[in-house]
Design a protein around this motif. Structure first.
Motif, mmCIF file in Angstrom:
data_model
loop_
_atom_site.group_PDB
_atom_site.id
_atom_site.type_symbol
_atom_site.label_atom_id
_atom_site.label_comp_id
_atom_site.label_asym_id
_atom_site.label_seq_id
_atom_site.Cartn_x
_atom_site.Cartn_y
_atom_site.Cartn_z
ATOM 1 N N VAL A 12 0.836 -1.200 0.000
ATOM 2 C CA VAL A 12 0.000 0.000 0.000
ATOM 3 C C VAL A 12 0.876 1.257 0.000
ATOM 4 N N ARG A 16 -2.916 5.395 0.673
ATOM 5 C CA ARG A 16 -3.822 4.249 0.852
ATOM 6 C C ARG A 16 -4.217 3.565 -0.456
ATOM 7 N N ASN A 34 -8.610 2.439 -2.909
ATOM 8 C CA ASN A 34 -8.193 2.970 -1.620
ATOM 9 C C ASN A 34 -8.543 1.936 -0.558
ATOM 10 N N CYS A 35 -7.545 1.413 0.117
ATOM 11 C CA CYS A 35 -7.784 0.336 1.090
ATOM 12 C C CYS A 35 -8.710 0.772 2.208
ATOM 13 N N ALA A 36 -8.675 2.039 2.599
ATOM 14 C CA ALA A 36 -9.493 2.529 3.702
ATOM 15 C C ALA A 36 -10.967 2.644 3.327
ATOM 16 N N HIS A 44 -11.375 -0.058 10.015
ATOM 17 C CA HIS A 44 -10.177 0.760 9.815
ATOM 18 C C HIS A 44 -9.853 1.668 11.009
ATOM 19 N N CYS A 47 -6.309 1.366 12.469
ATOM 20 C CA CYS A 47 -5.229 1.407 11.479
ATOM 21 C C CYS A 47 -3.985 2.087 12.057
ATOM 22 N N TRP A 74 1.518 -3.686 10.087
ATOM 23 C CA TRP A 74 1.873 -2.671 9.100
ATOM 24 C C TRP A 74 3.396 -2.613 9.097
#
Length: 102
Positions: A12, A16, A34-36, A44, A47, A74
């Motif tokens: 990523v 994002r 967008n991952c979010a 999320h 995160c 992460w």
């Protein structure tokens, strides 16, 4: 590198955008999105991407996914301060219920 990892893994950008997804993550995350904005907003809230990118160190949080224990990671990438790898252990496998593999 993450092709055979049995849990979903995404590469990523700090904005994002999902840049790559391993086999296990196909269908859960889409490259270019967008991952979010995927899944519920509640998913999320914990995160730690910004913390990982700012500190340059791996971060993780313990939680639950579909009633199973999981750990989300992460991982910032050395030499690429705008990228991180994100994955969870316990997303696709219930490790408490699985017999020990040898």
């Amino acid at each position: 590198m993450w092709g055979q990892f049995p849990e979903p893994v995404t590469l990523v950008h700090k904005n994002r955008t999902v840049l790559a997804v391993n086999e296990a993550g196909q269908g859960m995350r889409e490259v270019g999105t967008n991952c979010a904005q995927q899944g519920s907003p509640d998913a999320h809230r914990g995160c730690l991407a910004n913390q990982a990118l700012t500190s340059g160190k791996a971060t993780y949080v313990k939680g639950e996914y579909n009633g199973r224990k999981m750990i989300s990671y992460w991982l910032p990438l050395a030499g690429y301060p705008e990228l991180f790898v994100h994955f969870g252990v316990g997303i696709t496998i219930d490790y408490d219920a699985e017999p020990k593999q040898t």
